[in-house]
Design a protein around this motif. Sequence first.
Motif, PDB file in Angstrom:
ATOM      1  N   VAL A   1      -3.750   6.499   1.647  1.00 18.05           N
ATOM      2  CA  VAL A   1      -2.485   6.798   2.311  1.00 18.05           C
ATOM      3  C   VAL A   1      -1.376   5.886   1.802  1.00 18.05           C
ATOM      4  O   VAL A   1      -0.220   6.302   1.661  1.00 18.05           O
ATOM      5  N   SER A   2      -1.712   4.624   1.512  1.00 16.44           N
ATOM      6  CA  SER A   2      -0.705   3.715   0.965  1.00 16.44           C
ATOM      7  C   SER A   2      -0.168   4.238  -0.357  1.00 16.44           C
ATOM      8  O   SER A   2       1.054   4.236  -0.604  1.00 16.44           O
ATOM      9  N   LEU A   3      -1.072   4.672  -1.230  1.00 13.86           N
ATOM     10  CA  LEU A   3      -0.616   5.225  -2.504  1.00 13.86           C
ATOM     11  C   LEU A   3       0.202   6.497  -2.297  1.00 13.86           C
ATOM     12  O   LEU A   3       1.184   6.739  -3.023  1.00 13.86           O
TER      13      LEU A   3
ATOM     14  N   HIS B   1       0.307  -3.273  -2.217  1.00 11.42           N
ATOM     15  CA  HIS B   1       1.265  -2.178  -2.042  1.00 11.42           C
ATOM     16  C   HIS B   1       2.085  -2.364  -0.767  1.00 11.42           C
ATOM     17  O   HIS B   1       3.279  -2.052  -0.734  1.00 11.42           O
ATOM     18  N   LYS B   2       1.446  -2.872   0.284  1.00 10.23           N
ATOM     19  CA  LYS B   2       2.135  -3.012   1.564  1.00 10.23           C
ATOM     20  C   LYS B   2       3.118  -4.178   1.563  1.00 10.23           C
ATOM     21  O   LYS B   2       4.267  -4.040   2.006  1.00 10.23           O
TER      22      LYS B   2
ATOM     23  N   GLY C   1       7.411   0.371   3.741  1.00  9.12           N
ATOM     24  CA  GLY C   1       7.373   0.569   5.197  1.00  9.12           C
ATOM     25  C   GLY C   1       6.014   0.973   5.724  1.00  9.12           C
ATOM     26  O   GLY C   1       5.910   1.737   6.686  1.00  9.12           O
ATOM     27  N   LEU C   2       4.976   0.479   5.087  1.00 10.87           N
ATOM     28  CA  LEU C   2       3.612   0.808   5.526  1.00 10.87           C
ATOM     29  C   LEU C   2       3.207  -0.068   6.705  1.00 10.87           C
ATOM     30  O   LEU C   2       3.404  -1.284   6.664  1.00 10.87           O
ATOM     31  N   PRO C   3       2.643   0.507   7.751  1.00  6.53           N
ATOM     32  CA  PRO C   3       2.200  -0.309   8.890  1.00  6.53           C
ATOM     33  C   PRO C   3       0.961  -1.110   8.533  1.00  6.53           C
ATOM     34  O   PRO C   3       0.183  -0.735   7.652  1.00  6.53           O
TER      35      PRO C   3
ATOM     36  N   MET D   1       2.850   0.130  -9.836  1.00  5.17           N
ATOM     37  CA  MET D   1       2.500  -1.288  -9.739  1.00  5.17           C
ATOM     38  C   MET D   1       2.030  -1.787 -11.101  1.00  5.17           C
ATOM     39  O   MET D   1       1.307  -1.098 -11.825  1.00  5.17           O
ATOM     40  N   THR D   2       2.450  -2.988 -11.454  1.00  6.27           N
ATOM     41  CA  THR D   2       1.999  -3.626 -12.696  1.00  6.27           C
ATOM     42  C   THR D   2       0.694  -4.370 -12.413  1.00  6.27           C
ATOM     43  O   THR D   2       0.666  -5.395 -11.714  1.00  6.27           O
ATOM     44  N   VAL D   3      -0.395  -3.819 -12.914  1.00  2.00           N
ATOM     45  CA  VAL D   3      -1.724  -4.368 -12.631  1.00  2.00           C
ATOM     46  C   VAL D   3      -2.416  -4.698 -13.946  1.00  2.00           C
ATOM     47  O   VAL D   3      -2.468  -3.870 -14.866  1.00  2.00           O
ATOM     48  N   GLU D   4      -2.952  -5.885 -14.042  1.00  5.64           N
ATOM     49  CA  GLU D   4      -3.739  -6.312 -15.189  1.00  5.64           C
ATOM     50  C   GLU D   4      -5.166  -6.591 -14.728  1.00  5.64           C
ATOM     51  O   GLU D   4      -5.372  -7.282 -13.731  1.00  5.64           O
TER      52      GLU D   4
END
Length: 425
Positions: free
Chosen positions: A217-219, A348-349, A384-386, A315-318
């Motif tokens: 859901v976050s994504l 993400h949140k 704005g994720l809870p 998102m920049t992820v390594e």
Amino acid sequence: MTETGEVEGRAGPPLWWARRRDAVWDVVLGGVSAVECAWEGVPFAAEAGLPTTVGVLFGFVVGATLVLRRRWPIAVVLVGIAVSPAAMGFLLAVVGMYTLASSEVPRRITATLASMSLAATFVVMYMRTRGDVEADPTLVVVLSVFVAVALTVPPVLFGLYIGARRRLMESLQERADSLERELSLLADRAEERAEWARTEERTRIAREMHDVVAHRVSLMVVHAAALEAVAVKDPARAAKNAALVGDMGRQALTELREMLGVLRAPSKPAPAPVPAPSFVPVAAVAAVGGACGTEDGPSLGELEALVGQSRAAGMTVEMLVHGEWAAYAAEVEQTAFRVVQEALTNCHKHAPGARVVVRLAHRAGEVAMQVENGPCDGKAPEPGLPSGGNGLVGMRERVLGLGGVFVSGPTDAGGFKVSAVLPTA
């Protein structure tokens, strides 16, 4: 009621009987003994030179003392021994010795009184038969010994047997009561274990639901925000983000459907560690626990796809992997996957636009993972994720449940770091 006829909490005659039947039986025996002794009081009065009325009255009173045999057995036996020279109280002596032997009177007292009664009976029998029977003195002695033993030993032996049997029955009753209490205690403990199993089941389901839903859901929220921003300017990218949102939703629904299918499926019989009846919550816990270790659950091989989803969300992820890849137990791989998944969800949140580094290290006997994000760049909008505040708690519980080590906290650079080490054995 005690073995001597006393009832706890009650004092004084005639309330020492435990049952009405015992009282009636003692009164009947006392009446028969009184009549017998009164009848034997007639020749006693003639021999002693007393009025017949006195002898009858004396015998009646002596025989009536048998009514007190349950309350004062020692006194009844002593009365029987005392009147033995008067040749009265046959029933009194026999029943009194039986009652004494079957009571809780110390055995040394019983043996002493039985010896006194035996000696008194022998002396009285010898004195009375020596002058009445013209026979050899040896025969008189043998006859006296036989009568004394016959009137004393059988009542004592029978009384000892009845007393031992009564104590055995009381002991068995106490054991039965103790067993009943233990069974009740075991039932209470089984209920406590069942309640514990229900609590663990609810916690496990909540944790699984959180892990499955929160990340997807976050994504979806991140992609929906990007879709809203580029819908007018870049329709192609908007369509791509819309497709990603649909894929995320379908994946979340698929995982939820699989989890609910496991909960609805009947559990296979398996030896349970808790020696309790087959409560439904225990079976449910076994079902979910089994589901966590199946091949359908997430594994470390899916980390690349997981990181790719976060990259697709902007998102920049390594990702850095150290050591040689090895196949671990299903619960180890699932826990490692969930830790990384929840850590990326928190990024993400709480850290939009921050650079994230995922490290995975394969060591001898353990596997370590770390998710570290830098400070937010301030350009990316807040999604704005809870947050329910249960993500770190769930990760810690998972890791500690497998005997691992879990550490989380802010970094010196202003970011946040989550580290976990899991034993592979």
